[in-house]
Scaffold this active site. Sequence first.
Site, PDB file in Angstrom:
ATOM      1  N   ASN A   1      35.238  44.000  37.042  1.00  0.00           N
ATOM      2  CA  ASN A   1      36.374  43.484  37.795  1.00  0.00           C
ATOM      3  C   ASN A   1      36.526  44.126  39.166  1.00  0.00           C
ATOM      4  O   ASN A   1      37.117  43.541  40.072  1.00  0.00           O
ATOM      5  CB  ASN A   1      37.677  43.676  36.998  1.00  0.00           C
ATOM      6  CG  ASN A   1      38.040  45.127  36.804  1.00  0.00           C
ATOM      7  OD1 ASN A   1      37.262  45.902  36.251  1.00  0.00           O
ATOM      8  ND2 ASN A   1      39.219  45.512  37.263  1.00  0.00           N
TER       9      ASN A   1
ATOM     10  N   CYS B   1      45.817  46.162  37.204  1.00  0.00           N
ATOM     11  CA  CYS B   1      46.502  46.533  35.968  1.00  0.00           C
ATOM     12  C   CYS B   1      46.700  48.037  35.871  1.00  0.00           C
ATOM     13  O   CYS B   1      46.763  48.602  34.789  1.00  0.00           O
ATOM     14  CB  CYS B   1      45.720  46.024  34.763  1.00  0.00           C
ATOM     15  SG  CYS B   1      45.440  44.250  34.807  1.00  0.00           S
TER      16      CYS B   1
ATOM     17  N   GLN C   1      36.517  38.263  33.922  1.00  0.00           N
ATOM     18  CA  GLN C   1      36.093  38.018  35.302  1.00  0.00           C
ATOM     19  C   GLN C   1      34.856  37.128  35.384  1.00  0.00           C
ATOM     20  O   GLN C   1      34.409  36.799  36.478  1.00  0.00           O
ATOM     21  CB  GLN C   1      35.814  39.351  36.001  1.00  0.00           C
ATOM     22  CG  GLN C   1      37.040  40.224  36.207  1.00  0.00           C
ATOM     23  CD  GLN C   1      38.023  39.653  37.208  1.00  0.00           C
ATOM     24  OE1 GLN C   1      37.761  38.655  37.873  1.00  0.00           O
ATOM     25  NE2 GLN C   1      39.178  40.294  37.324  1.00  0.00           N
TER      26      GLN C   1
ATOM     27  N   HIS D   1      44.879  33.343  34.126  1.00  0.00           N
ATOM     28  CA  HIS D   1      45.281  33.477  35.531  1.00  0.00           C
ATOM     29  C   HIS D   1      44.151  33.894  36.455  1.00  0.00           C
ATOM     30  O   HIS D   1      44.329  33.911  37.673  1.00  0.00           O
ATOM     31  CB  HIS D   1      46.470  34.437  35.659  1.00  0.00           C
ATOM     32  CG  HIS D   1      46.173  35.861  35.345  1.00  0.00           C
ATOM     33  ND1 HIS D   1      46.133  36.839  36.310  1.00  0.00           N
ATOM     34  CD2 HIS D   1      45.918  36.490  34.176  1.00  0.00           C
ATOM     35  CE1 HIS D   1      45.867  38.001  35.749  1.00  0.00           C
ATOM     36  NE2 HIS D   1      45.729  37.817  34.450  1.00  0.00           N
TER      37      HIS D   1
ATOM     38  N   ALA E   1      44.653  38.023  28.186  1.00  0.00           N
ATOM     39  CA  ALA E   1      43.308  38.540  27.927  1.00  0.00           C
ATOM     40  C   ALA E   1      43.395  39.943  27.340  1.00  0.00           C
ATOM     41  O   ALA E   1      42.588  40.318  26.482  1.00  0.00           O
ATOM     42  CB  ALA E   1      42.491  38.562  29.216  1.00  0.00           C
ATOM     43  N   THR E   2      44.398  40.715  27.761  1.00  0.00           N
ATOM     44  CA  THR E   2      44.575  42.059  27.206  1.00  0.00           C
ATOM     45  C   THR E   2      44.852  41.996  25.712  1.00  0.00           C
ATOM     46  O   THR E   2      44.312  42.797  24.933  1.00  0.00           O
ATOM     47  CB  THR E   2      45.721  42.794  27.927  1.00  0.00           C
ATOM     48  OG1 THR E   2      45.337  43.038  29.282  1.00  0.00           O
ATOM     49  CG2 THR E   2      46.038  44.125  27.255  1.00  0.00           C
TER      50      THR E   2
ATOM     51  N   THR F   1      54.654  31.298  17.246  1.00  0.00           N
ATOM     52  CA  THR F   1      54.666  29.925  17.752  1.00  0.00           C
ATOM     53  C   THR F   1      53.933  29.845  19.086  1.00  0.00           C
ATOM     54  O   THR F   1      54.206  30.623  20.007  1.00  0.00           O
ATOM     55  CB  THR F   1      56.120  29.435  17.939  1.00  0.00           C
ATOM     56  OG1 THR F   1      56.788  29.484  16.676  1.00  0.00           O
ATOM     57  CG2 THR F   1      56.157  28.022  18.480  1.00  0.00           C
TER      58      THR F   1
END
Length: 384
Positions: free
Chosen positions: A152, A324, A180, A202, A72-73, A238
């Site tokens: 979050n 994070c 979130q 995740h 997501a970052t 890839t």
Amino acid sequence: MERPATYLDHNASAPLLAESRLALVDALALTGNPSSVHQHGRALRALIDRARSDVAKLAGAERDQVVFTGSATEAITQAIVGGARAFNVDAIAVSEGEHGAVLKAAEATGLPVQLIGLDADGLIKVDDIARMLEQADMVGMRMLVAVHQVNNETGVVQPMGRIEALVGASPHYLFVDAAQAIGKTTLDFASRAPDLMAVGSHKIGGPTGIGALLMKGHADQVRLIPGGGQESGRRGGTEAAALVAGFGAAAKAFPEHYRAADVGELVRFIEAGMREIAPDLVVFGAAAERVGNVSNFAVPGLKASVAMMGLDLAGISVSSGSACSSGKVGPSHVLKAMGVAPALTECALRVSFGWSSTKQDAEAYLNGFGDVVGRHRARHGVAA
């Protein structure tokens, strides 16, 4: 007998769903490159196509609007850094309560960054956005507005309808961090105003290392990583087919496992229990609409570092805010933006429930919390 571990940090990362683990392992058994035209490549391509459809469904997006990224970052960075270039904007507007990934991506553009305030309840000040856009229009500037849908740390649901009405009807652009929000509240990317939206795997029981950027058609040129044409040329490299498959399986299975009403009841249960143990408890964002799975609170005088250590020793995993932040326990920029006193921000803890959480987890947490508060009172001579 050793007490079983209690995991209450779902906002940091949710436990892997069985369906996601199975899809991940099955995909790892396959050989080839998804871009190859032979049967091995086609088998992997089929997994990615299926996952793209499942993620799109959960996000209320069209299948071809989903671009898989490494996290997501990365999706956030592509949206903001890549969007600033592709849209040729003059400035970035972000709220003071954004995740660090959004704030750092805004800085990385090298453009002026304007900060949108939060009110005392943790809500983005929409009037700030209106003022910024009005000023930009007066001087012919074009802006990229970057906001989160669900905070979050506090779980506060932002006034997206008002924000979308402002930005969507303007020549400016809107990016939404929905990491979130996905799975916990209804997303309808295809028919709503945002030009770009980031989601992750995740947070909904999928594997780490995979996310997605949702892109409207006019945003197809928003790119960050050039490469060999993967993801329709929108993200080079890839594809990690196994991680993509795990993400897709989680997106499909999460609604079956996550019951918002049940999770919300667990949060209400622990907040009521904590108030009985510590009547001076402060719950941040309590007056606003919250997504329901998280409680961010403080007991005045009880430092978060001390409380977390005590709970961890009792086998209970919680956090003091965003995971994070290099594992540090420090004052929250979100609470600071809400006007919370520095001494109280140092006491803030976050407890977040999810698809695997049970009443037993909540009860174990309250027992641990009671012990921590009791020791704190005894150490400081405070009557129970």
